[in-house]
Design an enzyme around this catalytic site. Sequence first.
Site, PDB file in Angstrom:
ATOM      1  N   ARG A   1      26.099  38.571   6.527  1.00 49.86           N
ATOM      2  CA  ARG A   1      26.401  39.139   7.622  1.00 49.86           C
ATOM      3  C   ARG A   1      27.148  40.433   7.810  1.00 49.86           C
ATOM      4  O   ARG A   1      26.948  41.422   8.405  1.00 49.86           O
ATOM      5  CB  ARG A   1      26.982  38.289   8.713  1.00 49.86           C
ATOM      6  CG  ARG A   1      27.184  38.775  10.334  1.00 49.86           C
ATOM      7  CD  ARG A   1      27.565  37.692  11.335  1.00 49.86           C
ATOM      8  NE  ARG A   1      29.054  37.087  11.071  1.00 49.86           N
ATOM      9  CZ  ARG A   1      29.686  36.108  11.752  1.00 49.86           C
ATOM     10  NH1 ARG A   1      28.733  35.694  12.415  1.00 49.86           N
ATOM     11  NH2 ARG A   1      30.652  36.028  11.305  1.00 49.86           N
TER      12      ARG A   1
ATOM     13  N   TYR B   1      34.013  43.244  10.837  1.00 47.45           N
ATOM     14  CA  TYR B   1      34.865  42.186  10.626  1.00 47.45           C
ATOM     15  C   TYR B   1      34.213  40.936  10.205  1.00 47.45           C
ATOM     16  O   TYR B   1      33.076  40.820  10.777  1.00 47.45           O
ATOM     17  CB  TYR B   1      36.194  42.348  11.106  1.00 47.45           C
ATOM     18  CG  TYR B   1      35.895  41.557  12.571  1.00 47.45           C
ATOM     19  CD1 TYR B   1      35.064  41.836  13.573  1.00 47.45           C
ATOM     20  CD2 TYR B   1      36.469  40.283  12.536  1.00 47.45           C
ATOM     21  CE1 TYR B   1      34.928  41.046  14.610  1.00 47.45           C
ATOM     22  CE2 TYR B   1      36.303  39.302  13.715  1.00 47.45           C
ATOM     23  CZ  TYR B   1      35.485  39.530  14.684  1.00 47.45           C
ATOM     24  OH  TYR B   1      35.170  39.108  15.749  1.00 47.45           O
TER      25      TYR B   1
ATOM     26  N   LYS C   1      38.419  54.222  30.110  1.00 44.86           N
ATOM     27  CA  LYS C   1      38.424  55.116  28.959  1.00 44.86           C
ATOM     28  C   LYS C   1      39.037  54.282  27.741  1.00 44.86           C
ATOM     29  O   LYS C   1      40.175  54.702  27.276  1.00 44.86           O
ATOM     30  CB  LYS C   1      39.200  56.515  29.320  1.00 44.86           C
ATOM     31  CG  LYS C   1      38.829  57.557  28.075  1.00 44.86           C
ATOM     32  CD  LYS C   1      38.956  58.678  28.898  1.00 44.86           C
ATOM     33  CE  LYS C   1      38.970  60.112  27.722  1.00 44.86           C
ATOM     34  NZ  LYS C   1      37.528  60.046  27.354  1.00 44.86           N
TER      35      LYS C   1
ATOM     36  N   GLU D   1      25.048  58.641  30.647  1.00 45.93           N
ATOM     37  CA  GLU D   1      25.917  59.761  30.350  1.00 45.93           C
ATOM     38  C   GLU D   1      25.612  60.482  29.010  1.00 45.93           C
ATOM     39  O   GLU D   1      24.502  59.988  28.504  1.00 45.93           O
ATOM     40  CB  GLU D   1      27.338  59.238  30.031  1.00 45.93           C
ATOM     41  CG  GLU D   1      27.975  58.302  31.079  1.00 45.93           C
ATOM     42  CD  GLU D   1      29.436  58.179  30.524  1.00 45.93           C
ATOM     43  OE1 GLU D   1      30.475  58.910  30.722  1.00 45.93           O
ATOM     44  OE2 GLU D   1      29.435  57.156  29.936  1.00 45.93           O
TER      45      GLU D   1
HETATM   46  N1  PDD Z   1      35.268  62.294  26.351  1.00 48.73           N
HETATM   47  N2  PDD Z   1      32.045  59.937  29.483  1.00 48.73           N
HETATM   48  C1  PDD Z   1      32.246  59.826  28.123  1.00 48.73           C
HETATM   49  C2  PDD Z   1      31.542  58.710  27.610  1.00 48.73           C
HETATM   50  C3  PDD Z   1      33.378  60.394  27.450  1.00 48.73           C
HETATM   51  O1  PDD Z   1      33.666  59.982  26.358  1.00 48.73           O
HETATM   52  C4  PDD Z   1      33.884  61.599  28.215  1.00 48.73           C
HETATM   53  C5  PDD Z   1      35.006  62.331  27.633  1.00 48.73           C
HETATM   54  C6  PDD Z   1      33.529  61.849  29.361  1.00 48.73           C
HETATM   55  C7  PDD Z   1      33.927  62.966  30.286  1.00 48.73           C
HETATM   56  O2  PDD Z   1      35.298  62.801  30.702  1.00 48.73           O
HETATM   57  P1  PDD Z   1      36.267  63.818  30.986  1.00 48.73           P
HETATM   58  O3  PDD Z   1      35.605  65.007  31.931  1.00 48.73           O
HETATM   59  O4  PDD Z   1      37.679  63.278  31.605  1.00 48.73           O
HETATM   60  O5  PDD Z   1      36.826  64.468  29.783  1.00 48.73           O
HETATM   61  C8  PDD Z   1      32.371  61.014  29.963  1.00 48.73           C
HETATM   62  C9  PDD Z   1      36.210  62.924  25.583  1.00 48.73           C
HETATM   63  C10 PDD Z   1      36.267  64.559  25.950  1.00 48.73           C
HETATM   64  C11 PDD Z   1      36.256  62.652  24.069  1.00 48.73           C
HETATM   65  O6  PDD Z   1      35.958  61.349  23.638  1.00 48.73           O
HETATM   66  O7  PDD Z   1      36.402  63.525  23.123  1.00 48.73           O
END
Ligand code: PDD
Length: 294
Positions: free
Chosen positions: A54, A35, A149, A181
């Site tokens: 940019r 944006y 999340k 992760e």
């Molecule tokens: N993603 N780490 C990240 C960055 C994630 O996006 C997820 C899950 C997990 C695992 O969390 P859980 O076991 O609660 O699904 C770890 C979901 C599945 C997705 O974005 O589709």
Amino acid sequence: MTIGRTVYLNGKFCPVEDAAISPFDRGFLFAHAAYEVTAVYDGRFIDLEGHLSRLRRTLEGISISNPYSDEAWAEIHTDLIDKNGVEEGLVYLEVTGGAYGMRDFAGPETFTPTVFLYADTRPLIGEAARDGIKAITLGDTRWKRRDMKTVQLLSQALAYRTAREAGADTAFMVEDGLVTEAASANAWIVDAEGRLITRELSHSILPGITRAGVLSLLDGTGIELVERAFTPEEAAGAVEAFTTSAGAMVAPVITLDGKPVGSGKPGPVTRRIQRLYYEAMGADVAAVAPWALG
Ligand code: PDD
């Protein structure tokens, strides 16, 4: 501030009430969007070239091709303030990866972007400039709160695209020399002593529900668990690796950076955890996953 009644959406000017985009838009699902906000003073744009330059750089960085030339962008901006009679204020523009009726991280090879602009009449040289503003200090957490999340998923979407280009399915994300992760799952390894290792909970990783489910099944199995961060080198040298997520459940990782992890096949600890997890969720393992029975 007064939002102009006429906005621009995907090639057309329309009343703001008629401007609608799909809930599958990548801006909404993954924050996959760029944006710009450009000031308008005395009916003129302040450094529109700087903003468009940019924008070009941002779009390139997020794999979205720039839908318009600078001249076309300038024309849309000018038409928008003319239609809304803006003499002083802002023009907001957003370009997203668009929508294609599904949620998948990597997305199509080429995006058909969503383009949205609106104009906002407001004084730019006003009370704040005259009287000053009050501030506090705060740690910069952009975006370090992975334990929440949220849909701050742009880097994961780009990670999936990079993985796909490399012929892989996901990525082990590395920060400060340690794996955080997988791109959208928690990451696990099994070391040469058979210990199961996964990163401890902190702001750096999402507390996976599947991760917690797996942990709850380990009691009495004799599998030793160590909750600590591991390096990419440890992962490369591990005898097994897997990821956990609601989407892929327990997914064996068989190669890392093109080299086999352990034997290059799903290993016995991973298979055992798959079996435990599938059983706990009520699956008929013999029928749907006989390969997990070992
Ligand atoms: N993603 N780490 C990240 C960055 C994630 O996006 C997820 C899950 C997990 C695992 O969390 P859980 O076991 O609660 O699904 C770890 C979901 C599945 C997705 O974005 O589709």
